[in-house]
Design a protein around this motif. Structure first.
Motif, PDB file in Angstrom:
ATOM      1  N   ALA A 113       0.827  -1.205   0.000  1.00 42.69           N
ATOM      2  CA  ALA A 113       0.000   0.000   0.000  1.00 42.69           C
ATOM      3  C   ALA A 113       0.864   1.259   0.000  1.00 42.69           C
ATOM      4  CB  ALA A 113      -0.932  -0.005   1.204  1.00 42.69           C
ATOM      5  N   CYS A 161      -9.030  -0.057  -2.116  1.00 44.79           N
ATOM      6  CA  CYS A 161      -9.605   0.009  -0.780  1.00 44.79           C
ATOM      7  C   CYS A 161     -10.891   0.829  -0.772  1.00 44.79           C
ATOM      8  CB  CYS A 161      -8.604   0.601   0.204  1.00 44.79           C
ATOM      9  SG  CYS A 161      -7.174  -0.453   0.433  1.00 44.79           S
ATOM     10  N   ARG A 162     -10.884   1.948  -1.506  1.00 46.68           N
ATOM     11  CA  ARG A 162     -12.099   2.767  -1.547  1.00 46.68           C
ATOM     12  C   ARG A 162     -13.248   2.032  -2.235  1.00 46.68           C
ATOM     13  NH1 ARG A 162      -8.234   6.689  -2.132  1.00 46.68           N
ATOM     14  NH2 ARG A 162      -8.293   6.710  -4.398  1.00 46.68           N
ATOM     15  N   TYR A 183     -13.935  -0.975  -2.007  1.00 47.84           N
ATOM     16  CA  TYR A 183     -14.532  -1.962  -1.114  1.00 47.84           C
ATOM     17  C   TYR A 183     -15.048  -1.324   0.170  1.00 47.84           C
ATOM     18  CZ  TYR A 183     -13.145  -5.603  -4.245  1.00 47.84           C
ATOM     19  OH  TYR A 183     -13.055  -6.409  -5.338  1.00 47.84           O
ATOM     20  N   ASN A 184     -15.186  -0.004   0.149  1.00 47.33           N
ATOM     21  CA  ASN A 184     -15.686   0.698   1.311  1.00 47.33           C
ATOM     22  C   ASN A 184     -17.213   0.658   1.291  1.00 47.33           C
ATOM     23  OD1 ASN A 184     -16.056   2.333   3.472  1.00 47.33           O
ATOM     24  ND2 ASN A 184     -15.178   4.173   2.543  1.00 47.33           N
ATOM     25  N   GLU A 220     -12.977   2.743   5.151  1.00 49.83           N
ATOM     26  CA  GLU A 220     -12.425   1.988   4.019  1.00 49.83           C
ATOM     27  C   GLU A 220     -11.467   0.921   4.539  1.00 49.83           C
ATOM     28  OE1 GLU A 220     -10.671   5.360   2.104  1.00 49.83           O
ATOM     29  OE2 GLU A 220      -8.671   4.557   2.414  1.00 49.83           O
ATOM     30  N   ASP A 255      -8.409  -2.012   4.677  1.00 47.88           N
ATOM     31  CA  ASP A 255      -7.062  -2.113   4.133  1.00 47.88           C
ATOM     32  C   ASP A 255      -7.014  -3.280   3.137  1.00 47.88           C
ATOM     33  OD1 ASP A 255      -7.039  -4.342   5.724  1.00 47.88           O
ATOM     34  OD2 ASP A 255      -5.722  -3.473   7.246  1.00 47.88           O
ATOM     35  N   LEU A 256      -5.882  -3.426   2.476  1.00 45.17           N
ATOM     36  CA  LEU A 256      -5.790  -4.455   1.434  1.00 45.17           C
ATOM     37  C   LEU A 256      -6.030  -5.853   1.985  1.00 45.17           C
ATOM     38  CD1 LEU A 256      -2.746  -3.251  -0.707  1.00 45.17           C
ATOM     39  CD2 LEU A 256      -5.117  -3.461  -1.450  1.00 45.17           C
ATOM     40  N   VAL A 302      -9.658  -6.420   2.167  1.00 50.20           N
ATOM     41  CA  VAL A 302     -10.210  -6.629   0.828  1.00 50.20           C
ATOM     42  C   VAL A 302      -9.906  -8.049   0.360  1.00 50.20           C
ATOM     43  CG1 VAL A 302     -10.042  -5.940  -1.594  1.00 50.20           C
ATOM     44  CG2 VAL A 302     -10.008  -4.205   0.197  1.00 50.20           C
TER      45      VAL A 302
END
Ligand code: ATP
Ligand code: MG
Lengths: 291, 241
Positions: A203, A227-228, A230-231, A274, A276-277, A280
């Motif tokens: 990231a 990330c956004r 998957y928010n 949001e 983090d990776l 996700v």
């Protein structure tokens, strides 16, 4: 020159529908992506996802069963000295001569490439091994070996760098040193293809990442954007100085409350929801990156 | 210039690459105690026994001949097989390949370095024996031929072995046979009959001048035969590695 053509000419790496199996096991499934000059690309995935296999295909150490991998526009199965001279790599097996010193290891490769020894000395200082130049490799720590391998990869001033887990098992400050070096290489215009299980590293460092799960690329793009995307909750957590925690919808409905808190100097911290990776990746695959 | 290709079809040799590998190999051998010991121990034994032991009725330069043949059957063979298997196991060979060094360049550089060190050993045996003139030339020529065959055999083993321990388990019996047959031949006629057909056995007989009643062609024929067999083995290993 067509737009498509121009775009391709700056891509150092292009992968089209690459597939690879070992026996019955399908290790890579339909992998497609590209890496441009000056870009740091991170291939993220848990152990066994197929990261090293993809690096080996790209560097011509393995051949793909189907699809195509191109480096500088040349198919990875047909790389010549010209292309190898323009790329550097640090594989998971570093391949250093254990009985030779740091300096001697670099000298060997400098002679092979026909470049001056002083370049090796300069790189040893750059990776902070200047004081250990005369040390035999078998007396170096893991992080030092990794930095020596990186110095060797940088000998030719490559336009493309492959790094298979360059910071795995390293302490944060050594890892940060390596990150700094990679950014310098990026500024010089080099493309960097790295693999990692460390999503924080990805990231921070990468312009683009791909999430690899059981050989399949399940997500691709700039880490922040992923990330956004998957928010789902799209909310804001607000901690006030008196310790209360507020949860606001991020659709304007909480604006008045937010403004009031700000005006009264009541805000301790604000976080968006949001993910983090890692989160996700969990959502996409049902398992963690370190699992 | 044509470039290096991963399928090993490149042909052109680059002197710079060969010299680089030669240099690194010479350094590496000097640092490798286990290998270095093999190159030192036989001349040392010969030196001590040649001057320290006197047995009545023993032929001249008995120990120099004996240890010289053991040396040529053992040191180059183990060094070459250990080197190749180690380079594969530690992935250093792959890094050389990726830097554009071809297999032929590598083998010439590394093999050349081991050949040099082995020849230095041969010269030291010559000095210990106090050989001069034709005797020295004959001695060195026979040693060179033997060393060359040993390097090919060691190379074949190193190329085919998956790792160092696999290489060792093949190298040890092979080098035992070739190094000890000439000595055992002195005690047993059946062994002597077999030893005649090995390069080490022939070189030992040649050095000792013990070829009476044999065809003069026997020595070159056995040597050539052994060399050819070793070269074929090596070529086969090279193709399959
Ligand atoms: N030479 C090979 N023969 C057979 N199977 C292999 C071979 N190389 C890799 N594999 C298999 O392919 C899969 C992917 O391996 P790969 O090394 O690419 O994973 P990775 O993502 O690099 O993992 P790690 O993070 O542990 O390094 C694994 O299941 C592995 O067992
Ligand atoms: Mg890996």
């Amino acid at each position: 020159m067509s737009v498509e053509h121009m775009r391709q000419s700056v891509n150092c790496i292009e992968l089209y529908h690459v597939e690879k199996s070992f026996g019955r096991q399908r290790v890579l499934k339909d992998v497609t992506c590209s890496v441009a000059a000056g870009e740091i690309f991170g291939l993220l995935g848990p152990s066994g996802a197929g990261k090293t296999t993809l690096v080996k295909i790209l560097t011509g150490q393995l051949s793909a069963d189907r699809g195509e991998a191109r480096l500088f526009g040349v198919s990875s199965g047909r790389l010549s000295r010209r292309e190898y001279g323009r790329m550097g790599m640090v594989m998971d097996e570093l391949g250093l001569y254990e009985r030779l010193s740091c300096r001697e290891n670099l000298r060997l490769f400098a002679r092979i490439y026909g470049i001056s020894h002083s370049r090796g000395e300069e790189l040893l200082r750059r990776v902070d091994l200047g004081d250990f130049a005369g040390f035999p490799v078998n007396r170096l720590s893991k992080g030092m070996k990794q930095r020596l391998a990186l110095a060797r990869a940088l000998l030719t001033g490559p336009r493309l760098l492959f790094l298979d887990e360059p910071t795995s098992g390293l302490d944060p400050s050594t890892a940060a040193k390596i990150h700094r070096l990679l950014r310098e290489e990026q500024e010089r215009g080099a493309a960097i293809f790295l693999t990692t299980h460390n999503m924080e590293e990805a990231a921070k460092l990468c312009n683009n990442v791909a999430l690899l799960h059981q050989g399949e690329m399940v997500e691709y793009g700039p880490p922040g954007e992923i990330c956004r995307r998957y928010n789902h909750q799209n909310e804001i957590f607000l901690r006030k100085k008196d310790g209360t925690l507020l949860r606001l919808k991020n659709d304007g409905s909480g604006a008045d409350l937010l403004q009031a808190c700000a005006r009264e100097n009541q805000i301790e911290s604000i976080h968006s929801t949001e993910p983090d990776l890692e989160t996700v990746f969990m959502e996409l695959t049902g398992r963690g990156l370190l699992a | 210039m044509r470039g290096k290709r991963m399928d090993g079809r490149e042909r052109i040799l680059t002197g710079r690459h060969i010299r680089a590998v030669y240099g690194k190999q010479s350094l590496d051998t000097l640092r490798n105690k286990a290998i270095l010991l093999q190159f030192l121990i036989f001349p040392l034994m010969a030196l001590i026994l040649e001057y320290g032991v006197e047995i009545p009725g023993m032929e001249e330069h008995y120990f120099v001949h004996l240890f010289a043949v053991m040396f040529l059957g053992m040191a180059p063979l183990t060094a070459m097989s250990a080197l190749l298997s180690e380079e594969k196991e530690t992935h250093t060979l792959r890094m050389l390949h990726l830097a554009g060094v071809t297999s032929a360049e590598y083998l010439l550089g590394a093999g050349g370095s081991l050949l040099t060190i082995s020849l230095l050993g041969a010269v030291s045996f010559g000095a210990i024996g106090g050989f001069g003139g034709m005797t020295l030339l004959r001695f060195l020529a026979a040693m060179t031929a033997g060393i060359f065959i040993s390097l090919l055999l060691g190379g074949a083993i190193g190329l085919t072995a998956k790792n160092q321990s696999a290489a060792t388990s093949v190298t040890v019996p092979v080098m035992m046979i070739f190094s000890f047959l000439p000595m055992l031949a002195m005690f047993n006629d059946a062994v002597a009959a077999a030893a005649k057909f090995t390069y080490t056995g022939q070189i030992h007989r040649f050095l000792c001048g013990a070829q009476a009643g044999e065809s003069p062609w026997m020595f070159p024929a056995v040597l050539l035969g052994n060399a050819l067999a070793a070269a074929l083995l090596f070529a086969w290993a090279y193709r399959h590695a």
